[in-house]
Write a protein that holds these residues in place. Sequence first.
Motif, PDB file in Angstrom:
ATOM      1  N   ASN A  54       4.254  37.502 -29.973  1.00  0.00           N
ATOM      2  CA  ASN A  54       2.984  37.563 -30.727  1.00  0.00           C
ATOM      3  C   ASN A  54       2.093  36.376 -30.343  1.00  0.00           C
ATOM      4  N   PRO A  55       1.597  36.331 -29.106  1.00  0.00           N
ATOM      5  CA  PRO A  55       0.748  35.208 -28.689  1.00  0.00           C
ATOM      6  C   PRO A  55      -0.611  35.235 -29.388  1.00  0.00           C
ATOM      7  N   THR A  56      -1.210  34.069 -29.486  1.00  0.00           N
ATOM      8  CA  THR A  56      -2.542  33.972 -30.078  1.00  0.00           C
ATOM      9  C   THR A  56      -3.581  34.453 -29.061  1.00  0.00           C
ATOM     10  N   PRO A  57      -4.326  35.464 -29.379  1.00  0.00           N
ATOM     11  CA  PRO A  57      -5.308  35.979 -28.419  1.00  0.00           C
ATOM     12  C   PRO A  57      -6.338  34.906 -28.039  1.00  0.00           C
ATOM     13  N   GLY A  58      -6.677  34.831 -26.748  1.00  0.00           N
ATOM     14  CA  GLY A  58      -7.660  33.855 -26.291  1.00  0.00           C
ATOM     15  C   GLY A  58      -7.799  33.899 -24.788  1.00  0.00           C
ATOM     16  N   PRO A  59      -8.851  33.283 -24.251  1.00  0.00           N
ATOM     17  CA  PRO A  59      -9.136  33.344 -22.817  1.00  0.00           C
ATOM     18  C   PRO A  59      -8.545  32.198 -22.003  1.00  0.00           C
ATOM     19  N   TRP A  60      -7.683  31.386 -22.636  1.00  0.00           N
ATOM     20  CA  TRP A  60      -7.253  30.142 -21.990  1.00  0.00           C
ATOM     21  C   TRP A  60      -6.469  30.396 -20.700  1.00  0.00           C
ATOM     22  N   ILE A  61      -6.727  29.532 -19.761  1.00  0.00           N
ATOM     23  CA  ILE A  61      -5.979  29.551 -18.503  1.00  0.00           C
ATOM     24  C   ILE A  61      -5.207  28.242 -18.328  1.00  0.00           C
ATOM     25  N   PHE A  62      -5.747  27.180 -18.889  1.00  0.00           N
ATOM     26  CA  PHE A  62      -5.167  25.840 -18.721  1.00  0.00           C
ATOM     27  C   PHE A  62      -4.785  25.247 -20.081  1.00  0.00           C
ATOM     28  N   TRP A  63      -3.812  24.381 -20.042  1.00  0.00           N
ATOM     29  CA  TRP A  63      -3.458  23.582 -21.224  1.00  0.00           C
ATOM     30  C   TRP A  63      -2.997  22.209 -20.742  1.00  0.00           C
ATOM     31  N   CYS A  64      -3.256  21.208 -21.560  1.00  0.00           N
ATOM     32  CA  CYS A  64      -2.896  19.838 -21.181  1.00  0.00           C
ATOM     33  C   CYS A  64      -2.607  19.027 -22.439  1.00  0.00           C
ATOM     34  N   THR A  65      -1.474  18.384 -22.467  1.00  0.00           N
ATOM     35  CA  THR A  65      -1.115  17.495 -23.582  1.00  0.00           C
ATOM     36  C   THR A  65      -1.825  16.166 -23.364  1.00  0.00           C
ATOM     37  N   VAL A  66      -2.754  15.844 -24.245  1.00  0.00           N
ATOM     38  CA  VAL A  66      -3.580  14.648 -24.053  1.00  0.00           C
ATOM     39  C   VAL A  66      -3.016  13.428 -24.766  1.00  0.00           C
ATOM     40  N   ASN A  67      -2.050  13.626 -25.636  1.00  0.00           N
ATOM     41  CA  ASN A  67      -1.391  12.509 -26.320  1.00  0.00           C
ATOM     42  C   ASN A  67       0.110  12.772 -26.298  1.00  0.00           C
ATOM     43  N   LEU A  68       0.805  12.016 -25.479  1.00  0.00           N
ATOM     44  CA  LEU A  68       2.246  12.256 -25.304  1.00  0.00           C
ATOM     45  C   LEU A  68       3.068  11.818 -26.510  1.00  0.00           C
ATOM     46  N   GLU A  69       2.460  11.039 -27.379  1.00  0.00           N
ATOM     47  CA  GLU A  69       3.172  10.579 -28.568  1.00  0.00           C
ATOM     48  C   GLU A  69       3.122  11.620 -29.684  1.00  0.00           C
ATOM     49  N   THR A  70       1.948  12.185 -29.901  1.00  0.00           N
ATOM     50  CA  THR A  70       1.787  13.173 -30.965  1.00  0.00           C
ATOM     51  C   THR A  70       1.977  14.595 -30.468  1.00  0.00           C
TER      52      THR A  70
ATOM     53  N   GLU B 155      -0.400  16.289 -29.005  1.00  0.00           N
ATOM     54  CA  GLU B 155      -1.670  16.998 -29.096  1.00  0.00           C
ATOM     55  C   GLU B 155      -2.002  17.658 -27.752  1.00  0.00           C
ATOM     56  N   THR B 156      -2.298  18.936 -27.805  1.00  0.00           N
ATOM     57  CA  THR B 156      -2.552  19.706 -26.590  1.00  0.00           C
ATOM     58  C   THR B 156      -3.925  20.371 -26.679  1.00  0.00           C
ATOM     59  N   LYS B 157      -4.662  20.320 -25.572  1.00  0.00           N
ATOM     60  CA  LYS B 157      -5.978  20.954 -25.508  1.00  0.00           C
ATOM     61  C   LYS B 157      -5.963  22.074 -24.477  1.00  0.00           C
ATOM     62  N   PHE B 158      -6.725  23.118 -24.777  1.00  0.00           N
ATOM     63  CA  PHE B 158      -6.744  24.310 -23.936  1.00  0.00           C
ATOM     64  C   PHE B 158      -8.131  24.478 -23.315  1.00  0.00           C
ATOM     65  N   ALA B 159      -8.150  25.080 -22.132  1.00  0.00           N
ATOM     66  CA  ALA B 159      -9.424  25.261 -21.426  1.00  0.00           C
ATOM     67  C   ALA B 159      -9.445  26.605 -20.707  1.00  0.00           C
ATOM     68  N   GLU B 160     -10.668  27.125 -20.576  1.00  0.00           N
ATOM     69  CA  GLU B 160     -10.841  28.398 -19.864  1.00  0.00           C
ATOM     70  C   GLU B 160     -11.229  28.157 -18.424  1.00  0.00           C
ATOM     71  N   THR B 161     -11.940  27.040 -18.172  1.00  0.00           N
ATOM     72  CA  THR B 161     -12.400  26.744 -16.805  1.00  0.00           C
ATOM     73  C   THR B 161     -11.690  25.512 -16.274  1.00  0.00           C
ATOM     74  N   PHE B 162     -11.706  25.390 -14.954  1.00  0.00           N
ATOM     75  CA  PHE B 162     -11.060  24.244 -14.319  1.00  0.00           C
ATOM     76  C   PHE B 162     -11.773  22.943 -14.665  1.00  0.00           C
ATOM     77  N   GLY B 163     -13.095  23.016 -14.808  1.00  0.00           N
ATOM     78  CA  GLY B 163     -13.871  21.826 -15.159  1.00  0.00           C
ATOM     79  C   GLY B 163     -13.461  21.280 -16.523  1.00  0.00           C
ATOM     80  N   GLU B 164     -13.341  22.169 -17.485  1.00  0.00           N
ATOM     81  CA  GLU B 164     -12.899  21.745 -18.822  1.00  0.00           C
ATOM     82  C   GLU B 164     -11.486  21.149 -18.758  1.00  0.00           C
ATOM     83  N   HIS B 165     -10.679  21.757 -17.929  1.00  0.00           N
ATOM     84  CA  HIS B 165      -9.302  21.271 -17.794  1.00  0.00           C
ATOM     85  C   HIS B 165      -9.283  19.861 -17.214  1.00  0.00           C
ATOM     86  N   GLN B 166     -10.162  19.598 -16.255  1.00  0.00           N
ATOM     87  CA  GLN B 166     -10.217  18.264 -15.649  1.00  0.00           C
ATOM     88  C   GLN B 166     -10.633  17.210 -16.666  1.00  0.00           C
TER      89      GLN B 166
END
Length: 390
Positions: A346-362, A364-375
């Motif tokens: 049961n995945p959460t519907p969305g257009p994401w292609i990228f994900w990146c954990t921006v805080n290795l302690e907590t 926290e993960t951010k998702f992006a649809e484009t490569f620019g956002e991912h960068q």
Amino acid sequence: MSDLFLGTVSQHEAEQPLPTRRSRSRQDGKARRNRQRRNRRRRSVLVIIMAICLVGGAGYVVTSIFSDFFGGLFGGSSDTAEISDYEGPGTGEATVTVVSGDTGGAIGEKLVEAGVVATTSAFTKAYAANPLATQIQPGAYKLRLQMRASDAVDALLDSANRVSLKVTVNEGLAMSQIFEKVSGITAIPVADLEAAAADPAALGLPAEANGSLEGWLFPATYQIEPGATATALLSHMVGKTVEVLTANGVPQDQWETVLIKASLVEREGKSPEDRAKIAQAIENRLDRGMRLEIDAVLAYGLGKPGTALTNADKEVDSPFNSYRNIGLPPSPIASPGEVSIQSVMNPTPGPWIFWCTVNLETGETKFAETFGEHQQNVAELRAWEAANSK
């Protein structure tokens, strides 16, 4: 004149001296001295005998004291060491593990080492005298300290004294890590676990697993009876995986595929919300024919931590190199928990292609649809790493 008054005497009588009071006194003194000498001799003998007794007694006391002292100093026997069997019933508590193949002597040695019985010989005699002793089962037993040997045999025959073990398998562990953890708690050798894994039919491993146990050892807390075999334990864990897949409505022909995806989600996400989004991002990549480019997959194939990866590793020819290959890896890379399985189903519907954990302690993960956002997200991660590096 003398003849007139004394009468006539013979010549012999005339020559004998007449006894006088002085001569009798001399004889009495001699006899007295003889008696005194005899009495002195008797007293001397008595004194000598008494002295011998006293010396002998003192010697015994000294010998006893110093034999204990030097015996304890140099490893000799003492009153405590000479105890062949305790009177019982014992006190305190000790845990002793009996393994398959242990003889009465081997069990006795363990009991002596644990302080349960006094001597191995006392236990082996009690073991031989009890016709049921050969029925002692492998396992861990809670016993008392300083028990009578015969009582120790009876205690080992009482199943109420057997203790079970708890093994907690955490989510996201690979099979080799699970084997190490299980072995450390249960004392089942890793080699035995590996041998059991090599016989998937004996484990009841479904055909969908393609003979690989990876991902099929469900993470949970298991109550393990002492003496359990590697095959019995792994079979239980496989059965638990089948139970969870079935309970979550996973079609049997999708069991392996769902476990592969869930293992990636397990290693990449921390919160249930993030895992459901990552599961959707993976589906989006697969649908577009994109490479997954997941570090955890590459690291699994190389047998190294994800933090130790280099750019050169991305060029390695491996079925687990998600930077070169399109599609899923050939097997799960870890044992996923139920939350990750549910996220795949049961995945959460969305257009994401990228994900990146921006805080290795907590986490926290951010998702992006484009490569620019991912960068931009990657830059945020690098800034966090710079701020938190030592």
